[in-house]
Scaffold this active site. Structure first.
Site, mmCIF file in Angstrom:
data_model
loop_
_atom_site.group_PDB
_atom_site.id
_atom_site.type_symbol
_atom_site.label_atom_id
_atom_site.label_comp_id
_atom_site.label_asym_id
_atom_site.label_seq_id
_atom_site.Cartn_x
_atom_site.Cartn_y
_atom_site.Cartn_z
ATOM 1 N N ARG A 169 80.252 -26.523 38.675
ATOM 2 C CA ARG A 169 81.541 -26.374 39.368
ATOM 3 C C ARG A 169 82.592 -25.885 38.379
ATOM 4 N NH1 ARG A 169 82.669 -29.176 44.058
ATOM 5 N NH2 ARG A 169 84.613 -28.004 43.935
ATOM 6 N N GLN A 197 81.861 -24.933 45.931
ATOM 7 C CA GLN A 197 80.560 -25.583 45.790
ATOM 8 C C GLN A 197 79.458 -24.533 45.896
ATOM 9 O OE1 GLN A 197 79.980 -29.057 45.316
ATOM 10 N NE2 GLN A 197 78.027 -28.181 44.742
ATOM 11 N N HIS A 237 82.846 -24.841 52.009
ATOM 12 C CA HIS A 237 83.073 -25.381 50.661
ATOM 13 C C HIS A 237 82.644 -24.282 49.685
ATOM 14 C CE1 HIS A 237 83.877 -28.109 47.569
ATOM 15 N NE2 HIS A 237 82.981 -29.045 47.776
ATOM 16 N N CYS A 260 75.258 -31.651 46.580
ATOM 17 C CA CYS A 260 76.608 -31.327 46.094
ATOM 18 C C CYS A 260 77.326 -32.545 45.522
ATOM 19 C CB CYS A 260 77.418 -30.711 47.224
ATOM 20 S SG CYS A 260 77.545 -31.769 48.675
ATOM 21 N N ARG A 315 92.398 -28.890 49.444
ATOM 22 C CA ARG A 315 91.296 -29.564 50.142
ATOM 23 C C ARG A 315 91.864 -30.123 51.432
ATOM 24 N NH1 ARG A 315 86.621 -33.429 47.875
ATOM 25 N NH2 ARG A 315 85.861 -31.345 47.440
ATOM 26 N N ASP A 350 72.984 -32.912 51.759
ATOM 27 C CA ASP A 350 74.369 -33.393 51.651
ATOM 28 C C ASP A 350 74.463 -34.638 52.533
ATOM 29 O OD1 ASP A 350 77.119 -33.627 51.249
ATOM 30 O OD2 ASP A 350 77.648 -32.005 52.633
HETATM 31 N N1 CP Z 1 81.020 -31.801 45.566
HETATM 32 C C1 CP Z 1 82.332 -32.083 45.637
HETATM 33 O O1 CP Z 1 83.146 -31.316 46.138
HETATM 34 O O2 CP Z 1 82.684 -33.277 45.110
HETATM 35 P P1 CP Z 1 84.113 -33.983 45.269
HETATM 36 O O3 CP Z 1 84.276 -34.312 46.731
HETATM 37 O O4 CP Z 1 84.043 -35.202 44.406
HETATM 38 O O5 CP Z 1 85.165 -33.022 44.814
HETATM 39 N N1 NVA Z 2 80.104 -32.354 53.474
HETATM 40 C C1 NVA Z 2 80.794 -33.204 52.543
HETATM 41 C C2 NVA Z 2 80.873 -32.560 51.210
HETATM 42 C C3 NVA Z 2 81.508 -33.395 50.126
HETATM 43 C C4 NVA Z 2 81.629 -32.655 48.823
HETATM 44 C C5 NVA Z 2 82.177 -33.547 53.078
HETATM 45 O O1 NVA Z 2 82.824 -32.653 53.635
HETATM 46 O O2 NVA Z 2 82.583 -34.692 52.971
#
Ligand code: CP
Ligand code: NVA
Length: 310
Positions: A291, A132, A129, A263, A102, A223
């Site tokens: 997920r 997701q 993502h 999400c 990440r 989101d």
């Molecule tokens: N939706 C999602 O990726 O959640 P987290 O940021 O908690 O992993």
């Molecule tokens: N768009 C958000 C998604 C979190 C799962 C972010 O990048 O923070």
């Protein structure tokens, strides 16, 4: 295919097959019949941002398939700061069977994948993502039985999640509208790529600021207005995004069988009303659970060599 960095890498057949495998493995799990196809395999999870779902679902997926996951916190690895991304990739390749990362800059996960000899999975970047997106498509398919022809209206920021919905929806023959305030639309290159994929699948994509695109939608999705790393913009974004909140008025404009997706994490009263988030149309917690199921399939295929079913 070694890595999973964005949904369009899969192509339409593999994407559909992966969802079918996710479905089958979910059934197997519910019957207590999951095979340990990742016995002895280790996944390193490199995080430069917080997480609940991504961390836990990958960890549990590895455990359920007989393998193990290692959580590496932002402070431990210092990706690109304490140590060059390429060096992290080469070191981890000597220890583990796959890496999930990440990151902030998408270029970092691309660099990790280029330099690693093991599969690299994008667990969220500023651009995509895809994990997701997989879970989201599975959730829509669970509800409606199929994806082609379904209309998804995403309200809010043209961000990483919106980009993955564009690509995944376009590959699946869906119609995806990203409905956003002026200046916050999806990236033009991603939109063009999705449009090209949609032309092949019979789907459609659009980027618009007109809330009329909600009308008749099968799926309403939103989101956060400020993603991780954009915290300082939160206040300035709020006024621009306010008309694009997913609320009961949006649900009334959509189709009678509409489902509401997010999400997560969500901010009730900001991008989504409490009524929409907790109402009967909401599928947000099924989506979060998916997920796990989607990623179990991804890991079984990419790391365990499980065949994809047609
Ligand atoms: N939706 C999602 O990726 O959640 P987290 O940021 O908690 O992993
Ligand atoms: N768009 C958000 C998604 C979190 C799962 C972010 O990048 O923070």
């Amino acid at each position: 295919m070694k890595d999973f960095l964005s949904l369009d890498q899969l192509g339409p057949e593999r994407l559909a097959a992966l969802l079918t495998l996710a479905d089958r493995l979910r059934e197997d799990q519910r019957r207590g019949r999951l095979e340990p196809v990742l016995a002895g395999k280790v996944l390193a999870m490199v995080f430069t941002k917080p997480s609940l779902r991504t961390r836990v679902s990958f960890d549990v997926a590895m455990l359920q398939l007989g393998g193990q996951a290692l959580y590496l916190s932002p402070a431990e690895v210092g990706l690109g700061q304490r140590e060059a991304v390429a060096d992290v990739a080469r070191v981890l390749s000597g220890y583990v069977d796959a890496v999930m990362a990440r990151v902030f800059a998408h270029a970092d996960v691309v660099e990790l994948a280029a330099q690693a000899s093991v599969p690299v999975i994008n667990g969220l970047s500023d651009r995509f993502h895809p994990c997701q997106g997989l879970a989201d498509l599975l959730t829509v398919r669970d509800t409606f039985g199929s994806l082609a022809g379904r209309r998804l209206a995403y309200l809010g920021d043209g961000n990483n999640v919106a980009h993955s919905l564009l690509l995944g929806g376009a590959l699946s023959g869906m119609s995806v509208s990203i409905i956003h305030p002026e200046g916050y639309g999806p990236d033009a290159t991603v939109l063009a790529r999705a449009a090209a994929l949609a032309r092949m699948s019979g789907g459609a994509v659009e980027s618009t600021s007109d809330l009329a695109a909600i009308d008749g939608a099968d799926v309403l999705y939103t989101d956060v207005w400020a993603s991780m790393g954009q915290e300082e913009e939160a206040a300035s974004r709020r006024s621009a995004f306010l008309p694009y909140r997913l609320d009961e008025a949006c649900i009334a404009r959509a189709s009678a069988h509409v489902i509401v997706m997010h999400c997560l994490p969500a901010h009730r009263g900001e991008e989504i009303s409490a009524g929409a988030m907790d109402g009967s149309a909401a599928r947000v917690f099924e989506q979060a659970e998916n997920r796990l199921h989607a990623q179990r399939a991804l890991l079984a295929w990419l790391v365990g060599g499980a065949p994809l079913l047609g």
